[in-house]
Design a protein around this motif. Structure first.
Motif, mmCIF file in Angstrom:
data_model
loop_
_atom_site.group_PDB
_atom_site.id
_atom_site.type_symbol
_atom_site.label_atom_id
_atom_site.label_comp_id
_atom_site.label_asym_id
_atom_site.label_seq_id
_atom_site.Cartn_x
_atom_site.Cartn_y
_atom_site.Cartn_z
ATOM 1 N N GLN A 89 0.829 -1.201 0.000
ATOM 2 C CA GLN A 89 0.000 0.000 0.000
ATOM 3 C C GLN A 89 0.864 1.251 0.000
ATOM 4 O O GLN A 89 0.585 2.215 -0.730
ATOM 5 C CB GLN A 89 -0.913 -0.020 1.227
ATOM 6 C CG GLN A 89 -1.971 -1.126 1.195
ATOM 7 C CD GLN A 89 -2.677 -1.293 2.527
ATOM 8 O OE1 GLN A 89 -2.374 -0.599 3.496
ATOM 9 N NE2 GLN A 89 -3.625 -2.225 2.580
ATOM 10 N N ALA A 90 1.935 1.231 0.805
ATOM 11 C CA ALA A 90 2.823 2.396 0.863
ATOM 12 C C ALA A 90 3.544 2.610 -0.459
ATOM 13 O O ALA A 90 3.698 3.741 -0.930
ATOM 14 C CB ALA A 90 3.828 2.227 2.004
ATOM 15 N N LEU A 91 3.990 1.525 -1.077
ATOM 16 C CA LEU A 91 4.678 1.635 -2.359
ATOM 17 C C LEU A 91 3.726 2.104 -3.456
ATOM 18 O O LEU A 91 4.123 2.816 -4.377
ATOM 19 C CB LEU A 91 5.311 0.290 -2.739
ATOM 20 C CG LEU A 91 6.486 -0.152 -1.864
ATOM 21 C CD1 LEU A 91 6.960 -1.542 -2.279
ATOM 22 C CD2 LEU A 91 7.642 0.833 -1.967
ATOM 23 N N GLN A 92 2.455 1.722 -3.356
ATOM 24 C CA GLN A 92 1.481 2.183 -4.340
ATOM 25 C C GLN A 92 1.318 3.695 -4.255
ATOM 26 O O GLN A 92 1.181 4.381 -5.270
ATOM 27 C CB GLN A 92 0.129 1.490 -4.127
ATOM 28 C CG GLN A 92 -0.926 1.851 -5.164
ATOM 29 C CD GLN A 92 -0.486 1.501 -6.569
ATOM 30 O OE1 GLN A 92 -0.102 0.379 -6.848
ATOM 31 N NE2 GLN A 92 -0.531 2.480 -7.476
ATOM 32 N N ARG A 93 1.358 4.224 -3.020
ATOM 33 C CA ARG A 93 1.261 5.679 -2.867
ATOM 34 C C ARG A 93 2.473 6.375 -3.482
ATOM 35 O O ARG A 93 2.355 7.456 -4.057
ATOM 36 C CB ARG A 93 1.135 6.026 -1.381
ATOM 37 C CG ARG A 93 -0.219 5.642 -0.778
ATOM 38 C CD ARG A 93 -0.425 6.292 0.576
ATOM 39 N NE ARG A 93 0.471 5.741 1.587
ATOM 40 C CZ ARG A 93 0.164 4.690 2.345
ATOM 41 N NH1 ARG A 93 -0.992 4.058 2.194
ATOM 42 N NH2 ARG A 93 1.007 4.260 3.255
ATOM 43 N N GLU A 120 2.461 9.096 -6.604
ATOM 44 C CA GLU A 120 3.138 10.392 -6.565
ATOM 45 C C GLU A 120 4.104 10.547 -7.732
ATOM 46 O O GLU A 120 4.251 11.627 -8.303
ATOM 47 C CB GLU A 120 3.892 10.552 -5.240
ATOM 48 C CG GLU A 120 2.997 10.815 -4.036
ATOM 49 C CD GLU A 120 2.218 12.113 -4.184
ATOM 50 O OE1 GLU A 120 2.827 13.136 -4.546
ATOM 51 O OE2 GLU A 120 0.990 12.092 -3.962
ATOM 52 N N GLN A 121 4.773 9.435 -8.084
ATOM 53 C CA GLN A 121 5.717 9.515 -9.198
ATOM 54 C C GLN A 121 5.007 9.757 -10.526
ATOM 55 O O GLN A 121 5.557 10.387 -11.432
ATOM 56 C CB GLN A 121 6.551 8.221 -9.260
ATOM 57 C CG GLN A 121 7.542 8.103 -8.111
ATOM 58 C CD GLN A 121 8.332 6.821 -8.157
ATOM 59 O OE1 GLN A 121 7.906 5.838 -8.781
ATOM 60 N NE2 GLN A 121 9.487 6.807 -7.514
ATOM 61 N N LEU A 134 10.720 11.372 -7.708
ATOM 62 C CA LEU A 134 11.378 10.593 -8.749
ATOM 63 C C LEU A 134 12.796 10.227 -8.312
ATOM 64 O O LEU A 134 13.439 10.942 -7.548
ATOM 65 C CB LEU A 134 11.414 11.383 -10.057
ATOM 66 C CG LEU A 134 10.054 11.769 -10.645
ATOM 67 C CD1 LEU A 134 10.249 12.617 -11.894
ATOM 68 C CD2 LEU A 134 9.233 10.535 -10.973
ATOM 69 N N ASN A 135 13.294 9.097 -8.799
ATOM 70 C CA ASN A 135 14.669 8.655 -8.557
ATOM 71 C C ASN A 135 14.995 8.519 -7.065
ATOM 72 O O ASN A 135 16.069 8.889 -6.612
ATOM 73 C CB ASN A 135 15.664 9.614 -9.220
ATOM 74 C CG ASN A 135 15.460 9.715 -10.705
ATOM 75 O OD1 ASN A 135 15.277 8.699 -11.377
ATOM 76 N ND2 ASN A 135 15.490 10.928 -11.244
ATOM 77 N N VAL A 136 14.044 7.993 -6.309
ATOM 78 C CA VAL A 136 14.291 7.774 -4.881
ATOM 79 C C VAL A 136 14.543 6.292 -4.637
ATOM 80 O O VAL A 136 14.141 5.437 -5.426
ATOM 81 C CB VAL A 136 13.096 8.245 -4.024
ATOM 82 C CG1 VAL A 136 12.902 9.741 -4.141
ATOM 83 C CG2 VAL A 136 11.822 7.479 -4.392
ATOM 84 N N SER A 180 9.493 5.672 6.933
ATOM 85 C CA SER A 180 9.131 5.942 5.544
ATOM 86 C C SER A 180 9.689 4.867 4.628
ATOM 87 O O SER A 180 10.779 4.348 4.852
ATOM 88 C CB SER A 180 9.667 7.309 5.124
ATOM 89 O OG SER A 180 9.479 7.517 3.745
ATOM 90 N N VAL A 181 8.924 4.546 3.570
ATOM 91 C CA VAL A 181 9.428 3.562 2.604
ATOM 92 C C VAL A 181 10.472 4.187 1.692
ATOM 93 O O VAL A 181 11.194 3.476 1.002
ATOM 94 C CB VAL A 181 8.282 2.978 1.748
ATOM 95 C CG1 VAL A 181 7.293 2.254 2.611
ATOM 96 C CG2 VAL A 181 7.608 4.063 0.920
ATOM 97 N N ILE A 182 10.551 5.502 1.665
ATOM 98 C CA ILE A 182 11.554 6.190 0.847
ATOM 99 C C ILE A 182 12.801 6.382 1.695
ATOM 100 O O ILE A 182 12.780 7.063 2.705
ATOM 101 C CB ILE A 182 11.033 7.555 0.354
ATOM 102 C CG1 ILE A 182 9.773 7.373 -0.484
ATOM 103 C CG2 ILE A 182 12.105 8.282 -0.428
ATOM 104 C CD1 ILE A 182 9.145 8.671 -0.922
ATOM 105 N N LYS A 183 13.880 5.749 1.280
ATOM 106 C CA LYS A 183 15.112 5.805 2.057
ATOM 107 C C LYS A 183 16.306 5.958 1.136
ATOM 108 O O LYS A 183 16.267 5.592 -0.022
ATOM 109 C CB LYS A 183 15.315 4.513 2.858
ATOM 110 C CG LYS A 183 14.177 4.153 3.788
ATOM 111 C CD LYS A 183 13.972 5.172 4.866
ATOM 112 C CE LYS A 183 15.167 5.232 5.799
ATOM 113 N NZ LYS A 183 14.980 6.245 6.862
ATOM 114 N N ARG A 184 17.385 6.474 1.701
ATOM 115 C CA ARG A 184 18.675 6.385 1.018
ATOM 116 C C ARG A 184 19.245 5.003 1.309
ATOM 117 O O ARG A 184 19.203 4.542 2.440
ATOM 118 C CB ARG A 184 19.625 7.468 1.506
ATOM 119 C CG ARG A 184 19.196 8.879 1.108
ATOM 120 C CD ARG A 184 20.220 9.900 1.563
ATOM 121 N NE ARG A 184 21.534 9.606 1.019
ATOM 122 C CZ ARG A 184 21.919 9.904 -0.225
ATOM 123 N NH1 ARG A 184 21.063 10.495 -1.051
ATOM 124 N NH2 ARG A 184 23.127 9.619 -0.655
#
Length: 591
Positions: A175-179, A183-184, A190-192, A204-208
């Motif tokens: 579900q988080a990745l779908q969000r 957004e993309q 983009l490019n995260v 957060s699912v968005i990480k370095r």
């Protein structure tokens, strides 16, 4: 298999119409006889001929029907052959199967027409089975259920070991990745980089990528607020290395041969016994050239055993704290020798502990490789520093510095500290690809422990950094691993190091509030040893015009480790060392 097929072939042949159940020439006799009768009757009158013809057809039909009944009976018997060697079910009845001793010739398998049971036997078997099933069940609140054969804890453990696309965490991750995808599509985020494992509602699912550990774990990574970190309750730390003595009056009395610790400074620790002057010069001078003004803490050989000019060189450099440790070393056979034999020998340490009255205590641990015992030295050294001083544990023989190793490390304000681990190249090696790493893990923890993490990237034990409060807890854990496993292979410390991380033994212990694992080429230490399949210039990280090694983002690597694996870098490193030695000798002559 051949014998079974032969028997089956014999069985099929023996139960044919020619096997004795009917005369072998019965079919031909009936046909020929009726033909003769038809021919004879034809001359006597047409009506009689017709009757004879119909009789022949009827006889032939009866014969075919009888033959089919026999064949069906045989098939039933053969189908049940594997159930019981002495009885067969034929047309719903159990028949006795006789196997003669061979005296009757080729017809040595026959069915005897005597019933030994019927279909009631099947019903009895079913009834008995149902009664056993009933006995294994208990009455629940609404319906009957099988008796529990596992505890709730075991059932939960078994459930968690089974991967499933329906696990709640995986649903939340999807579900988080779908969000993120949504957004993309709008041009955002983009490019995260994203995590591949659900790590909690507050992560957060968005990480370095360098901020995410290699392991699939519910680790809190870097985005916890300082208030949350302060409130976090850490588990008790590992036992102190001194606890093995079993005396509360014990204290660490190991002291440096020269130099003094500065508690408020950052520090670099290295075990550096038995090297020549160029190795010391390359390590120390390259570090000082970066502007580093912290402590450089080394363990070297006894002063009278140092290579020429090494003692004078060490005493000429600022901010050095030098220890000389007395070791009693032994070959694997138990024979005493006067050196560590390149780390292959097992050694006991003198002068680490004493009682408060000053009485020295013998080494409480059995002899072990100095590569393992060095973590006890590091632990004793780190006690001299403040809780949030940054400390780097690094190999000295194959390391050079290009920037201050702590330039991007900031102290935390929580009670615990950050522990930083550095991986080797994941494309080139893993805990299964590397036979050395595989053998170290198996020697210490067994095959099953290795099997569970065998595909993980290698984390290098020769390069670890962190705040003092985290490093002290980590070093306790490393010493404890030897106490528990007694692994004496040279290199077992790397097995300890990977086991502690991948089995989640570090995070959450007192002193360790965060564990960060950096991919090769993404942190302060760039481990180069696994990248031997092609030159570093082809990897694109060695610039031979500047003689510098970079991280993957093209920034200069602060620390380059394992510089002797690549031919070009080895030549560059040796040239730098010679330059440092020459410069020092020239300055000494001028003074």
């Amino acid at each position: 298999m051949h014998r079974r097929n032969k028997q089956k072939s014999q069985q099929s042949a023996n139960f044919s119409p020619s096997s004795g159940l009917l005369p072998s020439n019965n079919y031909d006799a009936i046909v020929n006889n009726n033909i003769k009768r038809f021919s004879s009757a034809s001359s006597g009158g047409s009506n009689l001929g017709v009757k004879l013809l119909l009789g022949s057809i009827l006889s032939l039909s009866m014969f075919v029907t009888y033959q089919h009944m026999i064949s069906s009976s045989v098939d039933d018997a053969l189908k049940n052959h594997s159930m019981n060697p002495t009885k067969r079910k034929v047309n719903g009845h159990w028949k006795q199967w006789l196997v003669d001793d061979g005296n009757v010739g080729p017809k040595d398998h026959r069915i005897v027409d005597n019933d030994i049971g019927d279909d009631d036997d099947d019903e009895n078997l079913k009834r008995n089975k149902n009664e056993r099933k009933e006995a294994e069940m208990v009455q629940g609140k609404y319906f009957k259920m099988y008796r529990q054969t596992r505890t709730k804890e075991q059932a939960n453990k078994d459930m968690l070991e089974v991967r499933s696309s329906n696990v709640e965490g995986e649903k939340k991750l999807k579900q988080a990745l779908q969000r993120v995808v949504d957004e993309q599509k709008k041009g955002n985020d983009l490019n995260v980089d994203v995590i591949s494992r659900w790590m909690g509602d507050d992560v957060s699912v968005i990480k370095r990528k360098q901020d995410v550990p290699f392991v699939d774990t519910e680790t809190e990574i870097l985005n916890k607020s300082e208030d949350e970190q302060k409130e976090r309750k850490l588990e008790p730390s590992f036992p102190s290395p001194a606890d093995l003595i079993g005396d509360s009056n014990v204290q660490v009395v190991l002291s440096p041969a020269f130099g003094e610790h500065r508690p408020d400074k950052n520090a670099v620790f290295a075990f550096a016994e038995g090297y020549t002057l160029d190795i010391y010069a390359g390590f120390i001078d390259s570090l000082l050239d970066t502007g580093f003004d912290g402590d450089i803490v080394l363990s070297v050989s006894a002063l009278d055993k140092l290579a020429p000019d090494v003692e004078a060189y060490l005493k000429s450099k600022p901010n050095l704290v030098v220890y000389t440790v007395q070791w009693d070393c032994f070959k694997k056979s138990g024979q005493a020798i006067d050196n560590a034999n390149g780390g292959m020998s097992d050694c006991s340490m003198h002068g680490m502990f004493a009682r408060k009255d000053g009485t020295l205590i013998d080494d409480p641990r059995e002899p072990r490789p100095v590569a393992t015992a060095r973590y006890e030295l590091y632990w004793a050294w780190c006690l001299h520093y403040n809780a949030h001083s940054q400390i780097l544990l690094i190999d000295s023989r194959d390391t050079l510095f290009q920037r201050d190793p702590f330039i991007d490390m900031k102290p935390s304000t929580s009670a615990g500290g950050v522990l930083r681990l550095y991986g080797e190249n994941a494309d080139a090696t893993s805990l299964s690809i590397s036979s050395f790493n595989r053998n170290w893990l198996i020697a210490a923890y067994g095959k099953e422990a290795h099997e569970k993490i065998k595909d993980r990237p290698v984390i290098c034990s020769g390069s670890t950094a962190g705040e003092q409060v985290a490093i002290e807890s980590y070093l306790r854990a490393m010493v404890l691993q030897f106490d528990e496993t007694k692994c004496k292979k040279k290199g077992c410390d790397q097995g300890f190091h990977n086991y502690l991380h991948y089995y989640y033994k570090l995070l959450g212990k007192s002193g360790i509030s965060q564990v960060i694992v950096y991919d090769q080429g993404k942190g302060a230490v760039n481990n180069l040893g696994a990248m031997k399949e092609k030159p570093l210039t082809e990897w694109g990280i060695l610039d031979t015009t500047t003689n510098l090694v970079s991280n993957w983002d093209k920034s200069i690597s602060p620390v380059i480790h394992q510089v002797d694996r690549d031919t070009e870098l080895r030549m560059i490193s040796n040239a730098k060392r010679r330059e440092y030695v020459k410069k020092w000798k020239d300055e000494r002559e001028l003074s």
